[in-house]
Write an enzyme that holds these catalytic residues in place. Sequence first.
Site, PDB file in Angstrom:
ATOM      1  N   HIS A   1      75.291  51.711  34.153  1.00  0.00           N
ATOM      2  CA  HIS A   1      74.796  50.407  33.702  1.00  0.00           C
ATOM      3  C   HIS A   1      73.781  50.579  32.581  1.00  0.00           C
ATOM      4  O   HIS A   1      72.996  51.539  32.572  1.00  0.00           O
ATOM      5  CB  HIS A   1      74.169  49.637  34.866  1.00  0.00           C
TER       6      HIS A   1
ATOM      7  N   ASN B   1      65.009  35.680  24.226  1.00  0.00           N
ATOM      8  CA  ASN B   1      64.225  36.918  24.171  1.00  0.00           C
ATOM      9  C   ASN B   1      62.932  36.688  24.944  1.00  0.00           C
ATOM     10  O   ASN B   1      62.007  36.038  24.462  1.00  0.00           O
ATOM     11  CB  ASN B   1      63.934  37.279  22.712  1.00  0.00           C
TER      12      ASN B   1
ATOM     13  N   CYS C   1      57.609  44.418  22.598  1.00  0.00           N
ATOM     14  CA  CYS C   1      58.644  44.144  23.593  1.00  0.00           C
ATOM     15  C   CYS C   1      59.002  45.345  24.458  1.00  0.00           C
ATOM     16  O   CYS C   1      59.704  45.186  25.463  1.00  0.00           O
ATOM     17  CB  CYS C   1      59.898  43.618  22.899  1.00  0.00           C
TER      18      CYS C   1
ATOM     19  N   HIS D   1      57.382  57.074  19.657  1.00  0.00           N
ATOM     20  CA  HIS D   1      56.472  56.271  18.826  1.00  0.00           C
ATOM     21  C   HIS D   1      56.628  56.711  17.367  1.00  0.00           C
ATOM     22  O   HIS D   1      56.414  57.865  17.034  1.00  0.00           O
ATOM     23  CB  HIS D   1      55.025  56.480  19.282  1.00  0.00           C
TER      24      HIS D   1
ATOM     25  N   HIS E   1      71.648  34.850  26.090  1.00  0.00           N
ATOM     26  CA  HIS E   1      72.230  33.506  26.068  1.00  0.00           C
ATOM     27  C   HIS E   1      71.508  32.568  27.027  1.00  0.00           C
ATOM     28  O   HIS E   1      71.201  31.427  26.670  1.00  0.00           O
ATOM     29  CB  HIS E   1      73.712  33.585  26.436  1.00  0.00           C
TER      30      HIS E   1
ATOM     31  N   HIS F   1      67.318  45.867  25.712  1.00  0.00           N
ATOM     32  CA  HIS F   1      66.399  44.751  25.456  1.00  0.00           C
ATOM     33  C   HIS F   1      67.086  43.652  24.661  1.00  0.00           C
ATOM     34  O   HIS F   1      67.651  43.892  23.587  1.00  0.00           O
ATOM     35  CB  HIS F   1      65.173  45.268  24.698  1.00  0.00           C
TER      36      HIS F   1
END
Length: 506
Positions: free
Chosen positions: A401, A438, A238, A317, A434, A405
Amino acid sequence: MTSPPTTPNGVQIHHTRRLPDFLQSVNLKYVKLGYHYLITHLVTLTLIPLMALIIVQASQMNPQDIHTLWLHLKYNLVTVIICSTILVSGSTVFFMTRPRSIFLVDYSCYRPPSNLTVQFNQFMEHSRLTGDFDESSLEFQRKILQRSGLGEETYVPEAMHHVPPTPSMAAAREEAEQVMYGALDNLFANTQVKPKDIGILVVNCSLFNPTPSLSAMIVNKYKLRGNIRSYNLGGMGCSAGVIAIDLAKDLLQVHRNTYAVVVSTENITQNWYFGNKKSMLIPNCLFRVGGSAVLLSNKSSDKRKSKYRLVHVVRTHKGADDKAFKCVYQEQDDVGKTGVSLSKDLMAIAGGALKTNITTLGPLVLPISEQLLFFSTLITKKLFNSKVKPYIPDFKLAFEHFCIHAGGRAVIDELEKNLQLMPVHVEASRMTLHRFGNTSSSSIWYELAYIEAKGRMRKGNRVWQIAFGSGFKCNSAVWQALRHVKPSPKTPWGDCIDKYPVQILA
């Protein structure tokens, strides 16, 4: 005993004992703001008296002193020429070798058609009718849906609306085409950039990697030029959207005066899990159809029409650690059915990756006042008192802002708590989860579109996009708004933004 005082209307006034605590917190807030302002502008505040002193001294110089200085420069011509040559050469090397600014001209998020909407009761009914799930698995999915933070208007692909579902390579290709082409058609229409002008193409999709590749499908569809630099990133989870941006940024430093397109998506059709292993059922409840297309440019002439400038990309990572490597893992269950398993250690591993990422990002974005507080606390903890809690920098001083994710409700809750954010800072993430679920690597772009649709993006505002993915990775991208940003045509929030934010039940 005297009764409490009353107003002229006879209403009793009750003084709370917590008023001193409130006043103390307000005072501390303004003390911290004063400290932040002082440290941030320390150099300026120091230079003002120094410049004033120089001006006063210069005003007191007589014409004879000025004439003497001129003669000194005149008879030291060689020194002046050498200094000027060094200055010009150094400036030339600096301007020729400095990184070029990368501009985000515009981006587009795919909005699936309404016939792909799936409500909770429809989701559960279809799961029951497939006959692949036992009662325990059905109840588990029902509870996950109720606690997920997803709404009743998310989307699943066409193949999942059939009873029984009809996943196939052809159906998966059709889903990929609808998402990628839908986002790209809108992007090209909004920017008026011709597909032939694109010099770099980066596509990321973690679980669906056909041959020819997704990037080749785009080249074929839009007849992109033969010398295009195209890349297809697979299996990177993702957070691959930020990785794709980083790759495009590096390529734009090498290939001058061109455009780069980054397409981020995930494919659900062939990756639905039809087994009964609980850890592999969670993605069924969270992942939904979505995708984004981003147009980047290294042309200085595009600055005026661009929305944002890329400031930083920081990648972390944790794959060297076995637990981190296997916490999001595609595998087969005991009966040979393939799915993605989520470890119970996922949140702890994500927290560790986040800590490493912000340790690198912090010095790049935080004001010096916050950095001093962090390092002083760290030194105190190391040298004097190990029980001192580490100071958590206030990232609200670095960013206006936050696009976290939308991996799930727990992810957003954890970052809100750990970064000490306010509800408004995570509103875009919660509402994206909502409304769209995802959508994997593209979720951070739906969140940015939400902020724009609400009219909150002002010139100079800084945005932090942060994403987590298998491997395990935590990646950040920082953007700065070049103008007051308005939503682009056909924004995914166009017809529903007035309904948000909505109340999400606990």
